[in-house]
Write an enzyme that holds these catalytic residues in place. Structure first.
Site, mmCIF file in Angstrom:
data_model
loop_
_atom_site.group_PDB
_atom_site.id
_atom_site.type_symbol
_atom_site.label_atom_id
_atom_site.label_comp_id
_atom_site.label_asym_id
_atom_site.label_seq_id
_atom_site.Cartn_x
_atom_site.Cartn_y
_atom_site.Cartn_z
ATOM 1 N N THR A 1 7.156 4.025 3.776
ATOM 2 C CA THR A 1 6.186 5.102 4.582
ATOM 3 C C THR A 1 7.005 5.979 4.667
ATOM 4 O O THR A 1 7.288 7.742 4.513
ATOM 5 C CB THR A 1 5.858 3.843 5.724
ATOM 6 N N GLU B 1 8.048 -5.831 8.295
ATOM 7 C CA GLU B 1 7.543 -6.986 8.524
ATOM 8 C C GLU B 1 7.983 -6.612 10.589
ATOM 9 O O GLU B 1 7.635 -8.218 10.927
ATOM 10 C CB GLU B 1 10.030 -6.430 8.736
ATOM 11 N N GLY C 1 1.072 -1.408 -0.384
ATOM 12 C CA GLY C 1 -0.089 0.285 -0.022
ATOM 13 C C GLY C 1 0.363 1.318 0.148
ATOM 14 O O GLY C 1 0.093 1.926 0.098
ATOM 15 N N ALA D 1 12.908 -3.221 4.505
ATOM 16 C CA ALA D 1 13.435 -2.980 6.031
ATOM 17 C C ALA D 1 13.082 -2.251 6.459
ATOM 18 O O ALA D 1 13.193 -0.536 6.946
ATOM 19 C CB ALA D 1 14.641 -2.443 5.396
#
Length: 334
Positions: A92, A289, A50, A88
């Site tokens: 964003t 993650e 997204g 990683a």
């Protein structure tokens, strides 16, 4: 009693970005067009997490247009600047900041033009929102962003902004000390399981997943990330395993390499914790993650709570659970 229940908990902290002094850079280009629409160009690849939506929201907020007016062109090596890898949990934070900077530059160019057109002596006296630029304290005096952009272009003003963001990180020293990441994401998950002591089958009944995301720019997206991360964590904990023999993968298809289906996913209760990160775009951090990391440990801890044996190998297949129970009965250790 054949079936026993247990509850387990696991916590995580996760550094956002590449870390350890590795260059972590993203660049974005933003342009405002004559019709008031906006194009964002970024190398950030949206793999389904997204990021395109997030970057569109950031540009819309900075420029003052509805998000529907923003088009994101992403991951096109012919048309977009480099934004680093989608890895990683960084896009964003890193690319979001780059888009915010680029959008601000493009928006300020437009505001400087409108300030002259409306007779305002500083752009601080203007507000852009909902597709209009309005004079503060005098809302009747305004101009649509589309009209302003058209006028600006006819007078030779191109409304383009470029923004580059470099994430802060330092390399660890020879003793393994330093500040390899900035910022960190935090989370905690609680899993409830049911273990069948006759078959070794483990069923995850519920997972409560609380994650600090800085600020949730798109709450539906954050919930999707958390639930998706938990689903992958369930797969890691209970069924996913690459079987190798002399370097050959023996289970190369989904008929033999098992992943969770919708029927395997437990009830998930996502909890969004918002503690704004000062260096993030509107306080946002990543949540990709980190949403996966605590799930499997929480499930193994819940299995231990249920049947009193500690599994130290993934996945917790029925065969491994039964072996652990038999070892316990014989007074051995797993």
């Amino acid at each position: 009693m054949a079936k026993k229940r247990g509850i387990g908990i696991a916590c995580t902290f996760y550094g956002i970005g590449y870390g350890n002094g590795f260059p972590d850079v993203s660049t974005a280009l933003v342009e405002i067009h004559d019709d008031g629409s906006v194009t964002v160009r970024t190398g950030a690849a949206d793999c389904g997490q997204g990021s395109n939506t997030i970057l569109a929201q950031i540009a819309a907020q900075e420029i003052g247009v509805p998000v529907e007016k923003v088009t994101v062109v992403s991951a096109d090596t012919d048309a977009t600047p480099d934004a680093g890898t989608t890895a990683a949990t960084r896009q964003t934070y890193v690319s979001g900041n780059a888009v915010k900077l680029a959008s601000r530059k493009a928006a300020d160019k437009l505001l400087e033009f409108v300030a002259r057109e409306l007779g305002v002596n500083t752009i601080m006296g203007l507000k852009a929102s909902d597709g209009y630029i309005t004079v503060l304290g005098y809302p009747q005096k305004r101009m649509s962003i589309a009209e302003a952009a058209t006028r600006a272009r006819l007078q030779g003003v191109r409304l383009v902004g470029e923004g580059t963001f470099i994430a802060h990180t330092t390399k660890l020293d020879e003793n393994g000390q330093g500040a390899p990441y900035w910022p960190y994401a935090f989370g905690v998950q609680i899993a409830e399981v049911e273990v069948d002591t006759e078959t070794g089958e483990v069923k995850v009944l519920k997972v409560i997943a609380a994650h600090d995301v800085g600020r949730a720019i798109n709450k539906a997206g954050v919930i999707g990330q958390i639930c998706g991360g938990v689903a992958m964590g369930v797969g890691l904990a209970l069924m996913e395993e690459v079987i190798l023999q002399q370097g050959n993968i023996l289970n190369p298809s989904f008929s033999t390499y098992l992943i969770p289906t919708s029927l395997d996913i437990p009830e998930i209760e996502p909890i969004i914790i918002e503690d704004p990160e000062p260096t993030g775009p509107y306080g946002a951090k990543g949540v990709g993650e980190p949403a996966t990391l605590p799930t499997a440990p929480a499930i193994l801890n819940a299995i231990y709570n249920a049947i009193g044996v500690r599994l130290t190998e993934f996945p917790a297949t029925p065969e491994r659970v039964l072996r652990a129970l038999k070892a316990k009965e014989k007074g051995g250790s797993q």
